[in-house]
Design an enzyme around this catalytic site. Structure first.
Site, PDB file in Angstrom:
ATOM      1  N   ARG A  15     -41.872  19.369  10.865  1.00  0.00           N
ATOM      2  CA  ARG A  15     -40.742  19.829  11.693  1.00  0.00           C
ATOM      3  C   ARG A  15     -39.578  18.841  11.685  1.00  0.00           C
ATOM      4  O   ARG A  15     -38.434  19.215  11.881  1.00  0.00           O
ATOM      5  CB  ARG A  15     -41.193  20.002  13.148  1.00  0.00           C
ATOM      6  CG  ARG A  15     -42.089  21.197  13.391  1.00  0.00           C
ATOM      7  CD  ARG A  15     -42.167  21.486  14.882  1.00  0.00           C
ATOM      8  NE  ARG A  15     -43.294  22.319  15.232  1.00  0.00           N
ATOM      9  CZ  ARG A  15     -43.313  23.652  15.152  1.00  0.00           C
ATOM     10  NH1 ARG A  15     -42.268  24.304  14.723  1.00  0.00           N
ATOM     11  NH2 ARG A  15     -44.378  24.334  15.514  1.00  0.00           N
ATOM     12  N   PHE A  50     -42.226  30.307   1.806  1.00  0.00           N
ATOM     13  CA  PHE A  50     -42.549  29.622   3.052  1.00  0.00           C
ATOM     14  C   PHE A  50     -41.820  28.279   3.085  1.00  0.00           C
ATOM     15  O   PHE A  50     -42.008  27.438   2.217  1.00  0.00           O
ATOM     16  CB  PHE A  50     -44.059  29.425   3.205  1.00  0.00           C
ATOM     17  CG  PHE A  50     -44.417  29.117   4.627  1.00  0.00           C
ATOM     18  CD1 PHE A  50     -44.574  30.139   5.558  1.00  0.00           C
ATOM     19  CD2 PHE A  50     -44.535  27.798   5.063  1.00  0.00           C
ATOM     20  CE1 PHE A  50     -44.847  29.864   6.891  1.00  0.00           C
ATOM     21  CE2 PHE A  50     -44.817  27.513   6.390  1.00  0.00           C
ATOM     22  CZ  PHE A  50     -44.970  28.537   7.302  1.00  0.00           C
ATOM     23  N   VAL A  51     -40.956  28.121   4.105  1.00  0.00           N
ATOM     24  CA  VAL A  51     -40.134  26.909   4.175  1.00  0.00           C
ATOM     25  C   VAL A  51     -40.515  26.047   5.375  1.00  0.00           C
ATOM     26  O   VAL A  51     -41.044  26.554   6.376  1.00  0.00           O
ATOM     27  CB  VAL A  51     -38.626  27.251   4.236  1.00  0.00           C
ATOM     28  CG1 VAL A  51     -38.148  27.839   2.913  1.00  0.00           C
ATOM     29  CG2 VAL A  51     -38.307  28.194   5.385  1.00  0.00           C
ATOM     30  N   ASP A  98     -38.298  36.316   9.591  1.00  0.00           N
ATOM     31  CA  ASP A  98     -39.124  36.557   8.401  1.00  0.00           C
ATOM     32  C   ASP A  98     -39.421  38.054   8.337  1.00  0.00           C
ATOM     33  O   ASP A  98     -38.648  38.821   7.774  1.00  0.00           O
ATOM     34  CB  ASP A  98     -40.383  35.689   8.532  1.00  0.00           C
ATOM     35  CG  ASP A  98     -41.338  35.836   7.374  1.00  0.00           C
ATOM     36  OD1 ASP A  98     -40.957  36.449   6.367  1.00  0.00           O
ATOM     37  OD2 ASP A  98     -42.481  35.335   7.454  1.00  0.00           O
ATOM     38  N   GLU A 100     -32.843  31.508  17.177  1.00  0.00           N
ATOM     39  CA  GLU A 100     -34.074  31.548  16.371  1.00  0.00           C
ATOM     40  C   GLU A 100     -33.971  30.577  15.204  1.00  0.00           C
ATOM     41  O   GLU A 100     -32.874  30.315  14.700  1.00  0.00           O
ATOM     42  CB  GLU A 100     -34.252  32.958  15.791  1.00  0.00           C
ATOM     43  CG  GLU A 100     -35.218  33.847  16.559  1.00  0.00           C
ATOM     44  CD  GLU A 100     -36.684  33.519  16.283  1.00  0.00           C
ATOM     45  OE1 GLU A 100     -37.005  32.374  15.908  1.00  0.00           O
ATOM     46  OE2 GLU A 100     -37.505  34.420  16.465  1.00  0.00           O
ATOM     47  N   ASP A 101     -35.119  30.082  14.763  1.00  0.00           N
ATOM     48  CA  ASP A 101     -35.127  29.248  13.576  1.00  0.00           C
ATOM     49  C   ASP A 101     -35.074  30.107  12.315  1.00  0.00           C
ATOM     50  O   ASP A 101     -34.299  29.846  11.401  1.00  0.00           O
ATOM     51  CB  ASP A 101     -36.376  28.333  13.563  1.00  0.00           C
ATOM     52  CG  ASP A 101     -37.689  29.083  13.784  1.00  0.00           C
ATOM     53  OD1 ASP A 101     -37.662  30.311  14.035  1.00  0.00           O
ATOM     54  OD2 ASP A 101     -38.754  28.437  13.712  1.00  0.00           O
ATOM     55  N   LYS A 112     -34.926  35.463   5.927  1.00  0.00           N
ATOM     56  CA  LYS A 112     -35.520  35.701   4.609  1.00  0.00           C
ATOM     57  C   LYS A 112     -35.082  37.059   4.088  1.00  0.00           C
ATOM     58  O   LYS A 112     -34.901  38.001   4.863  1.00  0.00           O
ATOM     59  CB  LYS A 112     -37.044  35.668   4.699  1.00  0.00           C
ATOM     60  CG  LYS A 112     -37.584  34.273   4.807  1.00  0.00           C
ATOM     61  CD  LYS A 112     -39.081  34.238   4.597  1.00  0.00           C
ATOM     62  CE  LYS A 112     -39.643  32.962   5.166  1.00  0.00           C
ATOM     63  NZ  LYS A 112     -41.096  32.955   5.197  1.00  0.00           N
ATOM     64  N   GLY A 146     -39.933  26.173  16.903  1.00  0.00           N
ATOM     65  CA  GLY A 146     -39.123  26.020  15.695  1.00  0.00           C
ATOM     66  C   GLY A 146     -37.630  25.852  15.902  1.00  0.00           C
ATOM     67  O   GLY A 146     -36.968  25.190  15.110  1.00  0.00           O
ATOM     68  N   ASP A 186     -42.310  24.442  10.769  1.00  0.00           N
ATOM     69  CA  ASP A 186     -43.548  23.726  10.451  1.00  0.00           C
ATOM     70  C   ASP A 186     -44.474  24.519   9.549  1.00  0.00           C
ATOM     71  O   ASP A 186     -44.345  25.736   9.394  1.00  0.00           O
ATOM     72  CB  ASP A 186     -44.316  23.429  11.753  1.00  0.00           C
ATOM     73  CG  ASP A 186     -45.005  24.676  12.301  1.00  0.00           C
ATOM     74  OD1 ASP A 186     -44.326  25.727  12.409  1.00  0.00           O
ATOM     75  OD2 ASP A 186     -46.210  24.622  12.591  1.00  0.00           O
TER      76      ASP A 186
END
Ligand code: IMP
Length: 180
Positions: free
Chosen positions: A165, A152-153, A103, A99-100, A131, A44, A159
């Site tokens: 992606r 959820f994004v 969560d 990090e992407d 988040k 990610g 992805d």
């Protein structure tokens, strides 16, 4: 599995670009004439890391780790697995984990524990997205791109079961059972 019936744009490509440039400036100023090791969390963080690193006018180095906590599901399984480890030791290095998204915080907490055992000189975190969840309010994150609602994004590296992606923006995936 539900079909994705729409992607609702949450953060535009232009907004991401501006924020990434700002973050890169802050991070480069922090490391100034030192040479941090950026550790990207695959898959990610690839898009974010590539853009971030190119906006940082300092010397730096890259490595990648792959971890999996989700499989093809959209809810964390609670188990973190290392799929690809680092290529060389990080002892004595100034490490920046890229990090992407944070969560539940499970992945980053696990990674930080693991990397701290390898005795880097310093370890910091930058995440594009965090988040708004109670579990991560106490987690220290050095640089955050955007705080987002608990949805959820996808896009800009993120992805859903391997899809989306390459979208240049971040959007919320609307699933068929949500009715549209
Ligand atoms: P955490 O361990 O629950 O913090 O989740 C971290 C990882 O789960 C991220 O690095 C992503 O790969 C994935 N993830 C969590 N939320 C999302 C999302 O909304 N979209 C896509 N991937 C996500």
């Amino acid at each position: 599995m539900d079909d994705v019936v729409a992607i609702d744009e949450l953060i535009s490509a232009a907004t991401i670009e501006a924020r990434v440039r700002e973050l890169a400036g802050d991070i480069a100023a922090h490391y100034a004439d030192r040479c941090p090791l950026l550790i990207g969390v695959l898959n990610g963080a690839v898009v974010f890391m590539a853009d971030l690193a190119r906006q940082m006018p300092i010397e730096l180095d890259f490595q990648f780790m792959a971890v999996s906590s989700y499989g093809a599901a959209t809810e964390s399984s609670g188990v973190v697995q290392i799929l690809k480890d680092l290529d060389s030791p990080i002892e004595g290095r100034e490490v920046l984990v890229v990090e992407d998204i944070i969560d539940s915080g499970l992945t980053i907490r696990y990674l930080m524990r693991l990397l701290e055992q390898r005795r880097p000189a310093d370890i910091r975190i930058v995440t594009l997205l965090r988040k708004d969840r109670p579990e991560v309010r106490d987690l220290h994150v050095d640089w955050i791109g955007f705080e987002i609602p608990d949805a959820f994004v996808v896009g800009y590296g993120l992805d859903l079961a391997g899809r989306f992606r390459n979208l240049p923006f971040v959007g919320v995936a609307v699933l068929s059972h949500e009715g549209r």
